[in-house]
Write an enzyme that holds these catalytic residues in place. Structure first.
Site, PDB file in Angstrom:
ATOM      1  N   CYS A 141      82.188  84.565  15.109  1.00 45.53           N
ATOM      2  CA  CYS A 141      83.349  85.243  14.550  1.00 45.53           C
ATOM      3  C   CYS A 141      84.257  84.264  13.789  1.00 45.53           C
ATOM      4  O   CYS A 141      83.867  83.724  12.768  1.00 45.53           O
ATOM      5  CB  CYS A 141      84.087  85.989  15.659  1.00 45.53           C
ATOM      6  N   HIS A 142      85.465  83.999  14.262  1.00 49.95           N
ATOM      7  CA  HIS A 142      86.359  83.037  13.613  1.00 49.95           C
ATOM      8  C   HIS A 142      86.125  81.608  14.110  1.00 49.95           C
ATOM      9  O   HIS A 142      86.827  80.688  13.690  1.00 49.95           O
ATOM     10  CB  HIS A 142      87.822  83.433  13.846  1.00 49.95           C
ATOM     11  N   GLU A 173      88.608  91.645   7.488  1.00 49.31           N
ATOM     12  CA  GLU A 173      90.053  91.427   7.593  1.00 49.31           C
ATOM     13  C   GLU A 173      90.796  92.505   6.801  1.00 49.31           C
ATOM     14  O   GLU A 173      91.811  93.049   7.265  1.00 49.31           O
ATOM     15  CB  GLU A 173      90.434  90.037   7.065  1.00 49.31           C
TER      16      GLU A 173
END
Length: 241
Positions: A141-142, A173
């Protein structure tokens, strides 16, 4: 000789508000819990650490779509192995001199990782040691935010330069309606960071699809739904070392 069968799951220590200031982002629980479960089931010793030794649970990650059933029970049981490790995890600085004990580095995330991972120097030192010693470096993910200042010590170049990675999409996002808030943080999004460092970014067609990429000893997953399969790919890659 194979690297040690011990893994470190990195956790973000940052927190911030999102969704027009109504909710808090921090550690996306499943992104640490699912890799923890997979690695333990594969016989690895597993530790957790954040840059400061603290964490804040992400609000979204506690909603029923993301946390339910046995996973919810594990999260709510403060005596579970996962919660004991998470709630008592050390600051990463404590582990830097012991980094040789790890054969896997796995960066869990949450949007907050965009804030602290790029300058989480101790977590990055551990990841660099794992890579130098021939182990697996991974993220979900991030989590690729950890790569912002992570070098391949053999070349002096960014570890992900010339490699293929995935991570949370900029489209997602936008879909979540939080792009303006994220831009206000003045932090790189995953796709932007990959481009700057010379990595090839790939993604699935759907922003929420379970998707991961294996590029040698670098294993990356796209989103929360990919945390388990990414960890399974990590185990598979490790077993081939």
């Amino acid at each position: 000789m194979s690297p040690p069968r011990r893994a470190l799951i990195a956790v973000t220590s940052a927190q911030a508000t999102l969704f027009e200031g109504k909710e808090t982002t921090g550690l996306f629980i499943g992104e640490a819990l699912h890799p923890f479960q997979v690695l333990r089931a594969a016989g690895f010793e597993v530790d957790l650490a954040s840059e400061t030794g603290s964490y804040t649970p992400d609000w979204l990650s506690q909603q029923p779509d993301f946390l339910n059933g046995a996973d919810l029970a594990t999260w709510e049981d403060q005596n579970s192995e996962f919660r004991q490790k998470l709630d008592n995890m050390p600051a990463a600085a404590v582990l830097v001199d012991k980094a040789d004990q790890y054969g896997i580095f796995f960066a869990s995330a949450g949007h907050a990782a965009l804030i602290d991972y790029p300058t989480a120097t101790n977590l990055q030192k551990i990841a660099e040691t794992v890579w130098t010693n021939g182990g697996i470096v991974s993220s979900v993910c991030h989590g690729p935010a950890i790569f912002a200042n992570l070098l391949d010590q053999g070349t002096g170049e960014p570890l992900i330069k010339g490699k293929t990675i995935t991570g949370f999409t900029s489209e997602a996002e936008d879909t979540m309606g939080i792009m303006d808030e994220l831009r206000s943080w003045d932090k790189e999004l995953v796709e932007d960071m990959a481009a700057r460092l010379g990595a090839k970014y790939e993604r699935s067609k759907g922003v929420w699809d379970d998707f991961h990429i294996v590029d040698g000893r670098l294993v990356t997953g796209q989103n929360p739904a990919s945390a388990r399969s990414t960890a399974e790919a990590v185990v598979e890659a490790f077993n081939k070392l």
